[in-house]
Design an enzyme around this catalytic site. Structure first.
Site, mmCIF file in Angstrom:
data_model
loop_
_atom_site.group_PDB
_atom_site.id
_atom_site.type_symbol
_atom_site.label_atom_id
_atom_site.label_comp_id
_atom_site.label_asym_id
_atom_site.label_seq_id
_atom_site.Cartn_x
_atom_site.Cartn_y
_atom_site.Cartn_z
ATOM 1 N N PRO A 45 0.827 -1.214 0.000
ATOM 2 C CA PRO A 45 0.000 0.000 0.000
ATOM 3 C C PRO A 45 0.860 1.262 0.000
ATOM 4 C CG PRO A 45 -0.042 -1.047 2.175
ATOM 5 C CD PRO A 45 0.714 -1.969 1.263
ATOM 6 N N ASP A 46 0.342 2.338 -0.603
ATOM 7 C CA ASP A 46 1.076 3.595 -0.482
ATOM 8 C C ASP A 46 0.668 4.217 0.852
ATOM 9 O OD1 ASP A 46 -0.978 5.670 -2.753
ATOM 10 O OD2 ASP A 46 -1.368 4.830 -0.759
ATOM 11 N N PHE A 47 0.955 5.469 1.088
ATOM 12 C CA PHE A 47 0.691 6.057 2.415
ATOM 13 C C PHE A 47 -0.602 6.845 2.450
ATOM 14 C CE2 PHE A 47 4.595 4.886 4.439
ATOM 15 C CZ PHE A 47 5.493 4.741 3.385
ATOM 16 N N ARG A 48 -0.829 7.645 1.366
ATOM 17 C CA ARG A 48 -1.874 8.667 1.504
ATOM 18 C C ARG A 48 -3.087 8.477 0.592
ATOM 19 N NH1 ARG A 48 3.089 10.570 2.280
ATOM 20 N NH2 ARG A 48 3.502 11.591 4.289
ATOM 21 N N ASN A 119 11.060 5.066 -1.439
ATOM 22 C CA ASN A 119 10.553 3.775 -1.011
ATOM 23 C C ASN A 119 11.600 2.992 -0.225
ATOM 24 O OD1 ASN A 119 8.289 4.524 -2.371
ATOM 25 N ND2 ASN A 119 8.697 3.284 -4.190
ATOM 26 N N ASP A 121 11.219 -0.434 0.084
ATOM 27 C CA ASP A 121 10.942 -1.841 -0.248
ATOM 28 C C ASP A 121 12.060 -2.511 -1.057
ATOM 29 O OD1 ASP A 121 8.440 -0.478 -2.503
ATOM 30 O OD2 ASP A 121 10.568 -0.864 -2.923
ATOM 31 N N HIS A 138 14.948 7.864 1.837
ATOM 32 C CA HIS A 138 14.350 7.616 3.157
ATOM 33 C C HIS A 138 14.883 6.324 3.751
ATOM 34 C CE1 HIS A 138 10.785 10.470 2.081
ATOM 35 N NE2 HIS A 138 11.941 11.084 2.220
#
Ligand code: APR
Length: 278
Positions: A45-48, A119, A121, A138
């Protein structure tokens, strides 16, 4: 987007204008800037995004506010929510998307100057983009260390704790051990600042799958030189992209967008073959 403003280097302010610019050999140094939207079709899933985004689905963690799960001060007081989430986010069981393969294809064609990703991941690496071409702005799950004394720990040891739902603590100072993903309140890796001049050297900027809401990453696209095309491949217009005469917005799913762009560049089959082998 004010489409009435004529482009200055593109023949047309659209996908075919970008493809023509690439086929004419004018995009020799491409910078790519990406976020969680390029991994959603991999099942992460993304965040927003409303409903499907991570921040809309953390109620079970009883956080004061969604982003607290990645806040360093909140983590110091209550580390459990992050470790619960880490169980789900830990890399290793997701396949890169065709968008990841498109970035790899740019590298294979000698066009990729640098990929800036938000990301954690590691799917860019799994798609075959060399580490030397990636800035993980990040951080990532690749390394973990004590947040107090910085002692490094092995992935195996952290993995065991995460699977056993116990909190990994430093053997030396009993501080909390955390994967080196950048929390709110922490500094970005030095690699981000060492490479932040590169967008100025690009002759094409590609922004994909990000809301461009978190600084300082969100400022990268505007570092591109005036007169150098920028293309946004994203479900929604973000970050002021579209404000320059040679900006192109390709709004919609990024996997569909990169397929259209690859096709227009004559790379359609190559892209599918690359992704099929991933
Ligand atoms: N195709 C195209 N765009 C997509 C897709 C898709 N399949 N799925 C989602 N998007 C878009 C969303 O519309 C949104 O604009 O991608 C963007 C994702 O934005 P965010 O969820 O905010 O993710 P991101 O921009 O990576 O977040 C940045 O915030 O929480 C911090 O550190 C965390 O790195 C993260 C940072």
């Amino acid at each position: 987007v004010d489409e009435s403003v004529p482009p200055t280097v593109l023949t047309s302010r659209n996908l075919s204008g970008i493809a023509e610019y690439i086929r004419a050999g004018k995009a020799r140094s491409v910078t790519v800037m990406v976020g969680a939207g390029i991994s959603t079709s991999a099942g992460i899933p993304d965040f927003r995004s409303p409903d499907t985004g991570l921040y809309a689905n953390l109620a079970r963690l009883e956080l004061p506010y969604a982003e607290a799960v990645f806040d360093i001060d909140y983590f110091r007081s209550k580390p459990e929510p992050f470790y619960t989430l880490a169980q789900e986010l830990y890399p290793g069981r997701y396949r890169p998307t065709v968008t990841h393969s498109f970035i790899r294809l740019l590298h294979d064609k000698g066009l990729l100057l640098k990929l800036f990703t938000q990301n954690i991941d590691c799917l860019e690496r799994e798609a075959g983009v060399p580490g030397s071409k990636i800035v993980e702005a990040h951080g990532s799950f690749a390394r973990q260390s004590c947040i107090e004394c910085k002692t490094a720990y092995s992935s195996d040891e952290i993995r065991q704790h995460i699977d056993a739902r116990t909190i990994p603590r430093c053997h030396d100072c009993s501080g909390l051990v955390k994967p080196e993903i950048v929390f709110f309140g922490e500094a970005l890796p030095s690699a981000f600042f060492e490479n932040r001049h590169l967008p100025e050297e690009a002759d094409l900027t590609i922004v994909m799958g990000t809301s461009l809401t978190v600084q300082p990453f969100a400022s990268l696209p505007q570092l591109a030189q005036q007169g150098k095309p920028r293309i946004l491949i994203n479900k929604e217009a973000v970050g002021g992209l579209g404000s320059r005469p040679d900006d192109v917005l390709l709004l919609g799913d990024c996997d569909a967008g990169v397929r259209k762009l690859a096709e227009a560049c004559g790379w359609g089959e190559e892209l599918e073959a690359l992704w099929a082998a991933t």
